[in-house]
Design a protein around this motif. Sequence first.
Motif, mmCIF file in Angstrom:
data_model
loop_
_atom_site.group_PDB
_atom_site.id
_atom_site.type_symbol
_atom_site.label_atom_id
_atom_site.label_comp_id
_atom_site.label_asym_id
_atom_site.label_seq_id
_atom_site.Cartn_x
_atom_site.Cartn_y
_atom_site.Cartn_z
ATOM 1 N N GLY A 48 0.792 -1.223 0.000
ATOM 2 C CA GLY A 48 0.000 0.000 0.000
ATOM 3 C C GLY A 48 0.828 1.278 0.000
ATOM 4 N N LEU A 49 2.153 1.153 0.034
ATOM 5 C CA LEU A 49 3.023 2.336 0.032
ATOM 6 C C LEU A 49 3.876 2.351 -1.229
ATOM 7 N N SER A 50 4.281 3.530 -1.662
ATOM 8 C CA SER A 50 5.241 3.620 -2.768
ATOM 9 C C SER A 50 6.629 3.392 -2.195
ATOM 10 N N VAL A 51 7.385 2.522 -2.842
ATOM 11 C CA VAL A 51 8.699 2.147 -2.333
ATOM 12 C C VAL A 51 9.770 2.448 -3.381
ATOM 13 N N PRO A 52 10.821 3.178 -2.987
ATOM 14 C CA PRO A 52 11.925 3.392 -3.928
ATOM 15 C C PRO A 52 12.759 2.109 -4.061
ATOM 16 N N VAL A 53 13.009 1.694 -5.301
ATOM 17 C CA VAL A 53 13.778 0.473 -5.547
ATOM 18 C C VAL A 53 14.880 0.765 -6.552
ATOM 19 N N LYS A 54 16.078 0.221 -6.282
ATOM 20 C CA LYS A 54 17.193 0.310 -7.234
ATOM 21 C C LYS A 54 17.425 -1.079 -7.794
ATOM 22 N N ILE A 55 17.490 -1.168 -9.120
ATOM 23 C CA ILE A 55 17.808 -2.438 -9.764
ATOM 24 C C ILE A 55 19.217 -2.259 -10.334
ATOM 25 N N ILE A 56 20.161 -3.045 -9.833
ATOM 26 C CA ILE A 56 21.538 -2.947 -10.294
ATOM 27 C C ILE A 56 21.764 -4.076 -11.284
ATOM 28 N N VAL A 57 21.918 -3.702 -12.563
ATOM 29 C CA VAL A 57 22.054 -4.680 -13.633
ATOM 30 C C VAL A 57 23.541 -4.829 -13.973
ATOM 31 N N ALA A 74 4.576 8.676 4.367
ATOM 32 C CA ALA A 74 3.835 7.460 4.002
ATOM 33 C C ALA A 74 3.785 6.487 5.183
ATOM 34 N N LEU A 75 4.873 6.403 5.943
ATOM 35 C CA LEU A 75 4.898 5.507 7.102
ATOM 36 C C LEU A 75 3.951 6.020 8.194
ATOM 37 N N VAL A 76 3.901 7.345 8.369
ATOM 38 C CA VAL A 76 2.978 7.936 9.347
ATOM 39 C C VAL A 76 1.541 7.621 8.935
#
Length: 158
Positions: A48-57, A74-76
């Motif tokens: 239910g939250l937007s999460v920053p993700v890094k994909i290291i290829v 978002a956590l609050v």
Amino acid sequence: MTMRVVEVLVPGGKATPGPPLGPVIGPLGLNVKQVVDRINEATKEFDGLSVPVKIIVKEDRTFDIEVGIPPTSALVKRELKIEKGSSKTGREFVGDLTMEQVIKIAKMKKDEMLSYTVKAAVKEVLGTCVSMGVTVEGKHPKDVQKEIDEGLIEIPEE
């Protein structure tokens, strides 16, 4: 191809092969489904939250995933089970957190904050509460910050 890093914001546990992921990772020669499955597994606790993700290829087309922590606001909102903060901050309050919840959020965010201590991270979370119209144990977050500074509220450092 040298190593590439792709940064995306995905819904926790619910990333799909469509945008923003598919169009970005497809051309890199990765198995999109594999990437999506790994991201969803790694982000499911942030449902239910937007999460920053890094994909290291990497050059051999293998990849690693680094999951960031959602924004403090978002956590609050998740702790309070609310959709959005107050539009009239200072006059209208949308929720009340316990000190325990504030400390929990601070500990989750601490490594991504400028704060070196849990106490400083708690004060940063309280600052977010001010701008969102959220009280803490019935008090204005600025008053709680003052009580921490004056030693009236102890913040455990672990």
